[in-house]
Enzyme design. Sequence first.
Site, PDB file in Angstrom:
ATOM      1  N   LYS A   1       0.900  -1.166   0.089  1.00 38.23           N
ATOM      2  CA  LYS A   1      -0.092  -0.050   0.047  1.00 38.23           C
ATOM      3  C   LYS A   1       0.920   1.262  -0.062  1.00 38.23           C
ATOM      4  O   LYS A   1       0.464   2.324  -0.867  1.00 38.23           O
ATOM      5  CB  LYS A   1      -1.034   0.099   1.037  1.00 38.23           C
ATOM      6  CG  LYS A   1      -1.960  -1.198   1.324  1.00 38.23           C
ATOM      7  CD  LYS A   1      -2.961  -1.102   2.294  1.00 38.23           C
ATOM      8  CE  LYS A   1      -2.275  -1.506   3.696  1.00 38.23           C
ATOM      9  NZ  LYS A   1      -1.842  -3.041   3.873  1.00 38.23           N
ATOM     10  N   THR A   2       1.724   1.221   0.856  1.00 36.36           N
ATOM     11  CA  THR A   2       2.779   2.368   1.039  1.00 36.36           C
ATOM     12  C   THR A   2       3.574   2.667  -0.324  1.00 36.36           C
ATOM     13  O   THR A   2       3.706   3.577  -0.904  1.00 36.36           O
ATOM     14  CB  THR A   2       3.854   2.414   2.175  1.00 36.36           C
ATOM     15  OG1 THR A   2       2.939   2.114   3.224  1.00 36.36           O
ATOM     16  CG2 THR A   2       4.596   3.663   2.106  1.00 36.36           C
TER      17      THR A   2
ATOM     18  N   ASP B   1      -1.430   6.492   6.551  1.00 37.09           N
ATOM     19  CA  ASP B   1      -1.367   5.271   7.038  1.00 37.09           C
ATOM     20  C   ASP B   1      -2.169   4.746   8.206  1.00 37.09           C
ATOM     21  O   ASP B   1      -2.438   5.686   8.997  1.00 37.09           O
ATOM     22  CB  ASP B   1       0.162   4.577   7.261  1.00 37.09           C
ATOM     23  CG  ASP B   1       0.156   3.000   7.155  1.00 37.09           C
ATOM     24  OD1 ASP B   1      -0.778   2.480   6.504  1.00 37.09           O
ATOM     25  OD2 ASP B   1       1.102   2.565   7.598  1.00 37.09           O
TER      26      ASP B   1
ATOM     27  N   THR C   1      -5.642  -1.314   7.314  1.00 38.08           N
ATOM     28  CA  THR C   1      -5.743  -2.871   7.259  1.00 38.08           C
ATOM     29  C   THR C   1      -7.021  -3.244   7.857  1.00 38.08           C
ATOM     30  O   THR C   1      -7.472  -4.348   7.733  1.00 38.08           O
ATOM     31  CB  THR C   1      -4.751  -3.497   8.282  1.00 38.08           C
ATOM     32  OG1 THR C   1      -4.880  -2.623   9.775  1.00 38.08           O
ATOM     33  CG2 THR C   1      -3.209  -3.165   7.610  1.00 38.08           C
TER      34      THR C   1
END
Length: 321
Positions: A59-60, A104, A153
């Site tokens: 994702k990052t 995040d 998540t």
Amino acid sequence: MSNVPTTQLLDPQLRPNTWDEYVGQQSIKDNLHILLTAAEKRNQQAEHLLFYGPPGLGKTTLSHLIAKEMGKDIKITSGPAIEKVGDLASILTNLSAGDVLFIDEIHRLNTNIEEVLYPAMESGVLDIIIGKGPSARTIQLDLPPFTLIAATTKIAMLSSPLRSRFSGGVFKLEFYTDSEMEQIINQSARKLNIEITDGGVHAIAARSRSTPRTANYFLKRVRDFAEVHGTTIDEATVLEALDMIGVDALGLRQTDRDVLTAIIEKFNGGPVGLKTIATATHEEIDSIESVIEPYLIQKGLLQLTPRGRVVTQKAYEHFEK
């Protein structure tokens, strides 16, 4: 000699720098290509994006690639780091036009901060309340155009109003195939100047939980093992090194095995609730739910039922019980 841990120096080196280097998640890459290309042709800011899925799937990395594709800077923060409305205001007012803001674990933002984020995402303004009580007043600050990219998540923990404001799309990252994992390991090995046999690559891929972050961690640990023992990195070396750090043939670590054996031995295979499992294994509920369970379910070792968690026949066979 630098005091920075080696892992901090290596991880950025292993991050893909181009879309071609980013292995897997092809559907997401195709959609992002259309979105970014269309925004560039219209000379507009790319719309806000949300990525979700288990840790370590990229994702990052996707966020960094998007910023690079746009030719803009990326500013990085996280939900837990934004404790007060003032923290978010400081971040937003320090953005330059066209910047990418990556948040995040956005599901950990509190409600008050979310309320400030909504107009920033929709209208590009920051509402600031000055004073308290009857004399309080609100002023609006115009923000430079920016793209918010968020990752989580736990998509279910995001409020519906927040999810709906990611107009560019909400994308789920999937676990990687064995073939994709082998491509990632070979790519990382080249970047780290590691010589590894095809058998060694296959052995790491099979035990990497279908997750690039885990594969890169295993590759570095196997490299360390081989350097200390003066051996080549082949299948036998990989198996010996991973066995030493407690990783078995299915990629299960001790925490995974603890969860499965607790359900088998203490609760007759289930069904059993998540809180009970956490108590029996002394593990955090969040850790079980977001890190351990997804892989066990993917490997067919655990099932979620309306009554609780149940181990499968495959799990019994793995432990020979």
